[in-house]
Write an enzyme that holds these catalytic residues in place. Structure first.
Site, mmCIF file in Angstrom:
data_model
loop_
_atom_site.group_PDB
_atom_site.id
_atom_site.type_symbol
_atom_site.label_atom_id
_atom_site.label_comp_id
_atom_site.label_asym_id
_atom_site.label_seq_id
_atom_site.Cartn_x
_atom_site.Cartn_y
_atom_site.Cartn_z
ATOM 1 N N GLU A 302 0.852 -1.198 0.000
ATOM 2 C CA GLU A 302 0.000 0.000 0.000
ATOM 3 C C GLU A 302 0.883 1.240 0.000
ATOM 4 O O GLU A 302 1.832 1.341 0.777
ATOM 5 C CB GLU A 302 -0.895 -0.029 1.240
ATOM 6 C CG GLU A 302 -1.752 1.179 1.474
ATOM 7 C CD GLU A 302 -2.571 1.046 2.757
ATOM 8 O OE1 GLU A 302 -3.210 2.036 3.149
ATOM 9 O OE2 GLU A 302 -2.568 -0.051 3.372
ATOM 10 N N ASP A 304 0.302 5.059 0.630
ATOM 11 C CA ASP A 304 -0.629 6.112 1.046
ATOM 12 C C ASP A 304 -0.108 7.466 0.572
ATOM 13 O O ASP A 304 0.812 8.036 1.169
ATOM 14 C CB ASP A 304 -0.785 6.114 2.561
ATOM 15 C CG ASP A 304 -1.458 4.857 3.076
ATOM 16 O OD1 ASP A 304 -2.300 4.312 2.345
ATOM 17 O OD2 ASP A 304 -1.133 4.412 4.189
ATOM 18 N N GLU A 307 -3.240 10.834 3.538
ATOM 19 C CA GLU A 307 -4.169 10.562 4.629
ATOM 20 C C GLU A 307 -4.220 11.834 5.451
ATOM 21 O O GLU A 307 -3.203 12.253 6.026
ATOM 22 C CB GLU A 307 -3.702 9.368 5.453
ATOM 23 C CG GLU A 307 -3.767 8.069 4.668
ATOM 24 C CD GLU A 307 -3.714 6.846 5.566
ATOM 25 O OE1 GLU A 307 -4.788 6.311 5.896
ATOM 26 O OE2 GLU A 307 -2.601 6.449 5.940
ATOM 27 N N HIS A 318 3.907 1.333 2.592
ATOM 28 C CA HIS A 318 3.744 0.106 3.377
ATOM 29 C C HIS A 318 4.161 -1.084 2.507
ATOM 30 O O HIS A 318 3.321 -1.648 1.799
ATOM 31 C CB HIS A 318 2.295 -0.098 3.806
ATOM 32 C CG HIS A 318 1.745 0.932 4.739
ATOM 33 N ND1 HIS A 318 1.788 0.800 6.113
ATOM 34 C CD2 HIS A 318 1.115 2.107 4.503
ATOM 35 C CE1 HIS A 318 1.201 1.848 6.676
ATOM 36 N NE2 HIS A 318 0.788 2.656 5.715
#
Length: 706
Positions: A302, A304, A307, A318
């Protein structure tokens, strides 16, 4: 961690669909009302023991007749209907919203198109393929239909969402160039909280993004997001077709199937073509009684990008130990591989759940991002967020080594600030060295490196990822990890604990934020993907061929051969957005004039020493000319560099009397039969005739100083 927070909508869907079916059947029956009514009434008499109706004339109002037999007609219709296809509902046509998506190159500018968006399957109505009975209600499966995962997947269908449903049921409002995701959407049948959408490539598959050696930009407005809320834009390594064809999945990407992320979520209702019914239990932390958890999780890497709310922001890679050792990039986990928190196995799973984030507030910059003009980024206004994925070779084939961020607001570029708490290792980007330094300071487990670090993240980007847009609240830890003090067992004054100014406590709980900020929303517009430096440029216009001596070259002190030969438009874009390259005009100074100075240049980045410089195979004589390594001790230790000059900013100039440049006793002054020469150490002329030919060749082609 992105969780499904929608309140049960299946009953509302069922009522609306039943009404629509009834209306359609009424419209169809009207021309032959007497005959059909007579037949239906007699069927009802035999099946339901209702008194049959007498034939009626065609001029009797439909409502007077159908009110008595509507339930009977619908029952007969459903009993005699045949399911066209399993797993795909046919009561409501899918009508997707869209976002403008730009694809960009430095040479050709950007081209735009409208990319469709689809709602995640977890939010959709799941009903029996033989009718409209819910397969899932509240936080429980109907075990009379879903006796096991395979049977459930065969006997349950995902329903489409109309344009009206997207807006008025799920709170997804179409805007010019993008969408507004509303936090709480109330309607006559229930309440919906948040949403999750994916960018499509056509109707039936997801758009795959390949981010390595690229940059991604998107316009975002978080002015109406408050503490405890998260408007997220991120990439996950989902299957391009949403797992269609796996198990009994015949719905696929069109209906938002196939989700995964680095948290290995257990609340996904269908995984790899089977319902996640085994060991399914309600989530005790969800006070709305809408969420559950099954035996299996679904894991993948992942990235991101965003956020955030209006109080705090973070971007976080991640990586996962997937795509290697026989484990698929998207992995259906069970047991220890899931890394479940409640079992104390967080760091034993296949994915790095912590990631390696940059949150400016957490890294010491408490006046960078916030609500008001006193912050560098004023979250009361929209902004463009640009994230760059840098490889060690500057090519698509290189390994990912850095992830960088900058913003554009009110037409001004605003770079992500350097951290202020890591001492000599302070930086403004994510790389392995930054992650190691910050985790050591914070006392965190460096699971990022254990899962392969930045290179492993790049390997996932190479395989392609799907873009997700979402708005959610957090039933697990109230979003404290983003905007408040977390973890709660450490003092807020400890390094890395305070992540924003939100007070936490009850004011960050889902119950509070849903009741207090129901109209909260996030806006996403104008996504763009392209070469480094390309997504914000204005498309170049045709112009006459420049004179042969006008050229784009390397900026002094940088080793950027990709600059050489670029067009003027591309060169100036790279100068503005990448802080590299130089456009050299064809202007030769008369020999009697003062020495030529370099053209005015944009501010340069400070001297840097990246973690990979020392391990690179090149000689230090070469590495010291690289922008990412020129600040290393090997380069700064030489006594030949004048402390009053920065070779990356200023060319050698001389006074009218031509006094020699001073140097250490071990070096002789620059000597040349001409007035100027090309130098790399400010004391000795180069011996290459091409470099000594003129300033353009020296600074543009050779990386020296004239």
């Amino acid at each position: 961690m992105i969780r499904n927070n929608n309140v049960d909508l299946y009953v509302s869907h069922r009522r609306r669909i039943i009404k629509r079916i009834i209306k359609q059947r009424i419209d169809h029956i009207v021309p032959r009302i007497s005959n059909i009514t007579y037949r239906i009434s007699h069927i009802a008499y035999h099946i339901f023991n209702l008194e049959p109706a007498s034939p009626i004339s065609s001029n009797i109002k439909v409502s007077n007749m159908m009110s008595k037999y509507i339930s009977v007609a619908l029952a007969v219709l459903l009993l005699t209907s045949k399911c066209v296809a399993q797993q795909v509902g046919h009561y409501e046509a899918e009508q997707k919203p869209y976002i403008t998506l730009k694809e960009c190159t430095n040479a050709g500018g950007c081209t735009s198109k409208q990319a469709l968006l689809t709602l995640d399957a977890n939010w959709r109505w799941i009903h029996s393929t033989s009718g409209y009975d819910n397969c899932y209600t509240g936080n429980q499966w109907d075990t009379s239909i879903c006796t096991d995962g395979s049977t459930c997947a065969q006997q349950c269908a995902l329903e489409g969402v109309s344009e009206d449903g997207y807006a008025n049921t799920y709170g997804v409002e179409q805007l010019a160039d993008g969408v507004k995701l509303k936090f709480v959407t109330e309607h006559q049948y229930g309440v919906n909280v948040g949403s999750r959408l994916y960018i499509m490539d056509g109707e039936d598959k997801y758009r795959m993004f390949y981010l390595k050696n690229r940059e991604f930009a998107i316009d975002i407005d978080v002015s109406d997001l408050y503490c405890g809320m998260n408007g997220a834009m991120y990439f996950v390594e989902m299957d391009e077709f949403g797992g269609r064809g796996l198990g009994s999945n015949n719905a696929g990407a069109k209906y938002g199937t196939g989700y995964c992320d680095a948290q290995c979520p257990h609340d996904i209702k269908f995984i790899s073509g089977e319902a996640n019914v085994e060991d399914w239990v309600p989530n005790p932390k969800d006070l709305s009684n809408n969420m559950g958890m099954g035996k299996y999780g679904t894991c993948c890497a992942e990235m991101d990008i965003w956020e955030a709310n209006s109080m705090a922001t973070a971007y976080t890679p991640h990586p996962c130990n997937l795509g290697i050792d026989g484990k698929a990039p998207q992995y259906k986990c069970e047991g220890i591989d899931c890394g479940d928190n409640d079992k104390g196995e967080r760091y034993k799973g296949v994915c790095d759940k912590d990631g390696c984030d940059i949150n400016p507030y957490r890294m010491g910059n408490r006046n960078f991002y916030g609500r008001g003009p006193e912050y560098a980024i004023n979250t009361l206004k929209p902004m463009t967020v640009v994230t760059q994925f840098i490889t060690d070779t500057g090519t698509d084939d290189g390994d990912l080594v850095e992830i960088k961020r900058f913003y554009v607001q009110d037409g001004q570029r605003i770079d992500s600030p350097y951290s202020t708490i890591l001492g000599s290792k302070d930086t403004d980007l994510i790389d392995d060295g930054f992650c190691e330094a910050k985790k050591a300071l914070f006392g965190d487990v460096n699971d990022y490196q254990a899962k392969g670090g930045t290179k492993a993240m790049g390997d996932s980007l190479d395989r392609g990822q799907v873009a997700a847009l979402s708005l959610w609240d957090d039933v697990e830890v109230n979003m404290l990890w983003l905007d408040s003090a977390y973890p709660l067992d450490k003092a807020a004054t400890d390094p890395g604990v305070q992540r924003g100014d939100c007070p936490g406590g009850s004011t960050s709980t889902p119950t509070y934020v849903r009741n207090t900020y129901p109209d909260g929303h996030v806006i996403f517009k104008n996504a763009a993907i392209g070469e480094i430096g390309s997504t914000l440029q204005v498309a170049p216009t045709m112009s006459p061929t420049p004179a042969p001596c006008d050229m784009c070259g390397m900026r002094p002190g940088q080793n950027t051969p990709e600059c050489v030969g670029q067009s003027q438009a591309s060169c100036k874009n790279m100068m503005q957005y990448e802080n590299k390259c130089e456009w050299f005009e064809c202007k030769n100074p008369p020999p009697t004039l003062a020495p030529v100075t370099a053209p005015t240049q944009p501010p340069m980045e400070p001297l840097l020493c990246k973690s990979w410089c020392a391990g690179h195979d090149a000689d230090w004589s070469k590495k010291c000319s690289w922008a990412k390594c020129n600040g290393c001790p090997k380069c700064l230790a030489s006594p030949t560099k004048s402390p009053t000059l920065n070779p990356t900013l200023f060319p050698i100039t001389s006074s009218p009397t031509r006094a020699p440049v001073s140097s250490s006793p071990t070096k002789s002054p620059v000597t040349s039969t001409d007035k100027f020469c090309c130098t790399w150490d400010f004391f000795n002329c180069g011996v290459d005739e091409f470099c000594n030919g003129n300033m353009i060749d020296c600074q543009g082609g050779c990386g020296g100083v004239w």
